[in-house]
Design a protein around this motif. Sequence first.
Motif, PDB file in Angstrom:
ATOM      1  N   VAL A  26      41.009  -8.270 111.702  1.00 36.63           N
ATOM      2  CA  VAL A  26      41.149  -6.817 111.498  1.00 36.63           C
ATOM      3  C   VAL A  26      41.375  -6.114 112.836  1.00 36.63           C
ATOM      4  N   LEU A  27      40.567  -6.448 113.841  1.00 32.19           N
ATOM      5  CA  LEU A  27      40.692  -5.801 115.149  1.00 32.19           C
ATOM      6  C   LEU A  27      42.042  -6.079 115.806  1.00 32.19           C
ATOM      7  N   VAL A  28      42.482  -7.324 115.762  1.00 31.63           N
ATOM      8  CA  VAL A  28      43.741  -7.691 116.421  1.00 31.63           C
ATOM      9  C   VAL A  28      44.927  -7.040 115.719  1.00 31.63           C
ATOM     10  N   PHE A  29      44.960  -7.084 114.387  1.00 36.98           N
ATOM     11  CA  PHE A  29      46.093  -6.461 113.694  1.00 36.98           C
ATOM     12  C   PHE A  29      46.068  -4.941 113.840  1.00 36.98           C
ATOM     13  N   GLY A  30      44.885  -4.335 113.897  1.00 37.60           N
ATOM     14  CA  GLY A  30      44.801  -2.896 114.181  1.00 37.60           C
ATOM     15  C   GLY A  30      45.315  -2.589 115.570  1.00 37.60           C
ATOM     16  N   HIS A  31      44.928  -3.415 116.543  1.00 36.51           N
ATOM     17  CA  HIS A  31      45.384  -3.258 117.921  1.00 36.51           C
ATOM     18  C   HIS A  31      46.913  -3.382 117.999  1.00 36.51           C
ATOM     19  N   LEU A  32      47.456  -4.420 117.371  1.00 39.76           N
ATOM     20  CA  LEU A  32      48.903  -4.616 117.390  1.00 39.76           C
ATOM     21  C   LEU A  32      49.638  -3.490 116.683  1.00 39.76           C
ATOM     22  N   PHE A  33      49.106  -3.032 115.570  1.00 41.03           N
ATOM     23  CA  PHE A  33      49.762  -1.951 114.827  1.00 41.03           C
ATOM     24  C   PHE A  33      49.839  -0.684 115.672  1.00 41.03           C
ATOM     25  N   VAL A  34      48.715  -0.306 116.280  1.00 43.63           N
ATOM     26  CA  VAL A  34      48.696   0.920 117.085  1.00 43.63           C
ATOM     27  C   VAL A  34      49.584   0.788 118.311  1.00 43.63           C
ATOM     28  N   ASN A  35      49.568  -0.373 118.961  1.00 45.36           N
ATOM     29  CA  ASN A  35      50.334  -0.538 120.192  1.00 45.36           C
ATOM     30  C   ASN A  35      51.824  -0.745 119.949  1.00 45.36           C
ATOM     31  N   LEU A  36      52.187  -1.380 118.846  1.00 46.21           N
ATOM     32  CA  LEU A  36      53.588  -1.749 118.656  1.00 46.21           C
ATOM     33  C   LEU A  36      54.321  -0.946 117.589  1.00 46.21           C
ATOM     34  N   MET A  37      53.619  -0.467 116.595  1.00 51.16           N
ATOM     35  CA  MET A  37      54.291   0.183 115.467  1.00 51.16           C
ATOM     36  C   MET A  37      54.214   1.710 115.522  1.00 51.16           C
ATOM     37  N   VAL A  38      53.121   2.247 115.999  1.00 50.12           N
ATOM     38  CA  VAL A  38      52.928   3.697 116.030  1.00 50.12           C
ATOM     39  C   VAL A  38      53.626   4.254 117.267  1.00 50.12           C
ATOM     40  N   GLY A  39      54.244   5.374 117.133  1.00 46.23           N
ATOM     41  CA  GLY A  39      54.916   6.002 118.275  1.00 46.23           C
ATOM     42  C   GLY A  39      56.222   5.313 118.616  1.00 46.23           C
ATOM     43  N   GLU A  40      56.465   5.126 119.914  1.00 46.90           N
ATOM     44  CA  GLU A  40      57.720   4.536 120.380  1.00 46.90           C
ATOM     45  C   GLU A  40      57.688   3.017 120.436  1.00 46.90           C
ATOM     46  N   GLY A  41      56.603   2.422 120.029  1.00 43.93           N
ATOM     47  CA  GLY A  41      56.524   0.964 120.022  1.00 43.93           C
ATOM     48  C   GLY A  41      56.246   0.395 121.395  1.00 43.93           C
ATOM     49  N   PHE A  51      51.008   2.125 131.984  1.00 43.88           N
ATOM     50  CA  PHE A  51      49.734   2.543 132.545  1.00 43.88           C
ATOM     51  C   PHE A  51      49.221   3.820 131.875  1.00 43.88           C
ATOM     52  N   GLY A  52      50.119   4.763 131.644  1.00 46.18           N
ATOM     53  CA  GLY A  52      49.747   6.024 131.018  1.00 46.18           C
ATOM     54  C   GLY A  52      49.276   5.843 129.584  1.00 46.18           C
ATOM     55  N   PHE A  53      49.919   4.946 128.851  1.00 41.55           N
ATOM     56  CA  PHE A  53      49.523   4.674 127.465  1.00 41.55           C
ATOM     57  C   PHE A  53      48.103   4.129 127.422  1.00 41.55           C
ATOM     58  N   VAL A  54      47.813   3.156 128.285  1.00 41.81           N
ATOM     59  CA  VAL A  54      46.469   2.568 128.324  1.00 41.81           C
ATOM     60  C   VAL A  54      45.452   3.605 128.784  1.00 41.81           C
ATOM     61  N   GLY A  55      45.815   4.392 129.799  1.00 43.38           N
ATOM     62  CA  GLY A  55      44.917   5.441 130.281  1.00 43.38           C
ATOM     63  C   GLY A  55      44.594   6.454 129.202  1.00 43.38           C
ATOM     64  N   GLY A  56      45.607   6.857 128.448  1.00 40.29           N
ATOM     65  CA  GLY A  56      45.382   7.804 127.362  1.00 40.29           C
ATOM     66  C   GLY A  56      44.564   7.201 126.234  1.00 40.29           C
ATOM     67  N   LYS A  57      44.827   5.954 125.932  1.00 39.53           N
ATOM     68  CA  LYS A  57      44.091   5.289 124.859  1.00 39.53           C
ATOM     69  C   LYS A  57      42.623   5.119 125.237  1.00 39.53           C
ATOM     70  N   TRP A  58      42.358   4.694 126.468  1.00 38.56           N
ATOM     71  CA  TRP A  58      40.977   4.477 126.893  1.00 38.56           C
ATOM     72  C   TRP A  58      40.245   5.773 127.251  1.00 38.56           C
ATOM     73  N   TRP A 104      35.569   1.330 122.512  1.00 33.14           N
ATOM     74  CA  TRP A 104      34.685   0.447 121.746  1.00 33.14           C
ATOM     75  C   TRP A 104      35.480  -0.562 120.928  1.00 33.14           C
ATOM     76  N   TRP A 105      36.633  -0.144 120.414  1.00 30.91           N
ATOM     77  CA  TRP A 105      37.495  -1.071 119.658  1.00 30.91           C
ATOM     78  C   TRP A 105      37.881  -2.260 120.559  1.00 30.91           C
ATOM     79  N   ASP A 106      38.378  -1.952 121.749  1.00 25.10           N
ATOM     80  CA  ASP A 106      38.832  -3.001 122.661  1.00 25.10           C
ATOM     81  C   ASP A 106      37.681  -3.844 123.191  1.00 25.10           C
ATOM     82  N   VAL A 107      36.541  -3.222 123.476  1.00 26.08           N
ATOM     83  CA  VAL A 107      35.390  -3.990 123.963  1.00 26.08           C
ATOM     84  C   VAL A 107      34.852  -4.897 122.861  1.00 26.08           C
TER      85      VAL A 107
END
Length: 143
Positions: A34-49, A55-62, A69-72
């Motif tokens: 569940v965590l990995v597919f949620g992570h992949l969906f948000v990172n690859l499918m939502v927005g511009e892919g 760096f900015g994407f990770v900074g904004g996400k974290w 907490w999701w990533d940890v």
Amino acid sequence: MTAIPFPDEPRRRGTNWEKWGWIYMRISGVVLVVLVFGHLFVNLMVGEGVKAIDFGFVGGKWADPFWQWWDVTMLWLALIHGANGMRTVVNDYTKPGTVQRILKGALLASVVVLIVLGTLVVFTFEPCPAGSPADLLPSFCAA
């Protein structure tokens, strides 16, 4: 000829760590899917892919505690899940003794170090540190 049944072996007292390790592998595996597919969906499918991941994407996400907490959680479960699997491999392919203890100790040490460092990175990540020279800051940081 009649077979003589073996007497029941006495039950061992204490915690059955192998059983709990087996249960952990099943539960953590399902949660990790569940965590990995949620992570992949948000990172690859939502927005511009994948083009948007930088760096900015990770900074904004974290910047959001939910994603921290999701990533940890994903980090901890994956490392402990993998270490438990490697512990099983060590048990299967080595004889009990010094070599097995060294391998398990090295495995434990590496997992502890990676969990501590990974957790520190996620929770102390600051893309725009105060007092940094403007030419070293990312473009999205206010100078």
